[in-house]
Design an enzyme around this catalytic site. Structure first.
Site, PDB file in Angstrom:
ATOM      1  N   GLY A 141     -14.513   4.557  13.096  1.00  0.00           N
ATOM      2  CA  GLY A 141     -13.512   5.700  12.903  1.00  0.00           C
ATOM      3  C   GLY A 141     -12.094   4.946  12.771  1.00  0.00           C
ATOM      4  N   ALA A 199     -16.136   1.951  16.166  1.00  0.00           N
ATOM      5  CA  ALA A 199     -15.130   0.942  15.364  1.00  0.00           C
ATOM      6  C   ALA A 199     -15.082   1.361  13.879  1.00  0.00           C
ATOM      7  CB  ALA A 199     -15.476  -0.421  15.739  1.00  0.00           C
ATOM      8  N   CYS A 206       0.761  -1.165  -0.027  1.00  0.00           N
ATOM      9  CA  CYS A 206      -0.114  -0.022   0.053  1.00  0.00           C
ATOM     10  C   CYS A 206       0.813   1.384   0.014  1.00  0.00           C
ATOM     11  CB  CYS A 206      -0.986  -0.094   1.115  1.00  0.00           C
ATOM     12  SG  CYS A 206      -0.122   0.052   2.677  1.00  0.00           S
ATOM     13  N   ASN A 207       2.067   1.193   0.539  1.00  0.00           N
ATOM     14  CA  ASN A 207       2.933   2.477   0.515  1.00  0.00           C
ATOM     15  C   ASN A 207       4.125   2.715  -0.453  1.00  0.00           C
ATOM     16  OD1 ASN A 207       1.613   3.680   2.709  1.00  0.00           O
ATOM     17  ND2 ASN A 207       2.635   2.366   4.256  1.00  0.00           N
TER      18      ASN A 207
END
Length: 369
Positions: free
Chosen positions: A182, A180, A47-48
């Site tokens: 957030g 949950a 993902c990064n």
């Protein structure tokens, strides 16, 4: 060896997503790279970061990579970093150790590196150079995790909270998470799922609810369930309390060991609940203090990790130099040089990579090998 990297430091999430190839596209990518004389390749896709580790000319992959990702070559050039030679080796070692991650020393990247490498190896896309370098980088990362506290000290409030819950009371504990959906609450939820020792109650539907031991309850009915809970976590953006002392008194909550975790600003949980007895309350301030201390520990441990990387890379480079010059060294071995072989390996053991390379060059010139 080279590395071409599109990562979180220089490019947006949307741009990186263009390079999130599935298996079929990855195979097509490798096939086309082989056509431009890049025979060895490992594709790390997280993902990064999306990174190509290869042997050959890095510039030759840009048109292929850009086309398959659906971006222009010029756009790719503006969002990419290049490393080659020893710089590429150094980059891989730092990535595998978690030194280039958003969370210093995180463990997930090593698993992703291993998966990418083993996939390329199984598909026949690696040779001596990448095999040697990746195996060394993976071994080095494991050594850092064993010999330092880098991955043992969390700097995330959510992961610290999940660890506290994991270590609280017995297995199969009941945990209620208010908020949950957030950011913080969802991270706590995901961490608890990975531990697998909780029955989790959430006050709003979230996409992971196909997981075992996850139950949705209406927010308005939270007090009906709270007496059954071993742990209650609240992480909302509510301007008022989600749990109050008065309501807990009204439901005649049983006095037993129970953990309340308040990860909200402003506070979600009324501090007067501590009057109930046998209840613990930990707030976000407590976790942030621990995280700050752990971050200091991580930075100190990173220095130890850097020394390990330096040592491991030095050994790796000597091995690569030895391999690249094996025919010359074989000729030297067969020359009338007395106990030269013993001397050679002893020199390799104590010399730096630069010293060993220089030594090999000098000796080969002397013998005409």
């Amino acid at each position: 060896m080279f590395v071409v990297s599109v990562n979180h430091k220089i490019s947006s999430t949307d741009f990186r997503q263009s390079f999130a190839f599935d298996e079929d596209k990855t195979k097509e990518f490798f096939r086309r790279l082989s056509e431009v004389c890049i025979k060895e390749c490992v594709y790390v896709n997280t993902c990064n970061r999306c990174e190509v580790y290869g042997v050959g000319k890095a510039t030759k992959l840009l048109p292929v990579w850009a086309e398959l990702a659906g971006v222009s070559v010029e756009e790719l050039k503006q969002n990419v970093l290049f490393f080659d030679g020893n710089g590429a080796v150094n980059h891989l070692f730092h990535v595998a150790a978690g030194f280039e991650s958003m969370v210093l020393g995180e463990d997930e990247i090593l698993r992703q590196i291993k998966n990418a490498y083993f996939y390329s190896m199984d598909e026949g896309f690696t040779g001596f150079e990448l095999n040697t370098v990746f195996q060394s980088a993976i071994a080095c990362a494991k050594r850092i995790k064993t010999e330092t506290k880098l991955s043992k000290s969390s700097v995330s409030v959510a992961s610290l909270a999940a660890t506290k819950i994991h270590n609280f009371a017995h297995d199969n504990k009941k945990v209620m998470i208010i908020g949950a959906t957030g950011d913080t609450g969802n991270k706590v939820f995901k961490n608890l799922l990975s531990y697998g020792d909780c029955e989790i109650y959430v006050t709003k539907h979230i996409h992971q609810l196909n997981a075992l031991n996850v139950i949705t309850i209406p927010y308005e009915e939270r007090y009906k369930y709270i007496n059954e809970m071993d742990v209650v976590v609240s992480a909302t953006k509510s301007p008022h309390y989600t749990i109050t002392y008065g309501k807990l008194v009204d439901i005649h909550m049983e006095e037993r060991d129970r953990l309340f975790i308040d990860l909200a600003v402003p506070k979600d949980i009324d501090e007067d609940i501590l009057k109930l007895g046998k209840s613990q309350l930990i707030t976000i301030d407590d976790f942030e203090a621990i995280a700050k201390e752990n971050n200091s520990i991580k930075l100190q441990e990173k220095e130890s990790g850097e020394l390990i990387i330096e040592e491991e890379i030095n050994d790796l480079l000597k091995d690569l130099i030895f391999h690249d010059n094996r025919e010359k060294l074989k000729a030297i071995k067969n020359s009338p040089s007395g106990d030269f072989q013993h001397f050679l390996f002893k020199y390799k053991e104590i010399a730096t990579a630069e010293e060993f390379s220089s030594f090999v060059n000098v000796v080969t010139q002397m013998t005409g090998a």
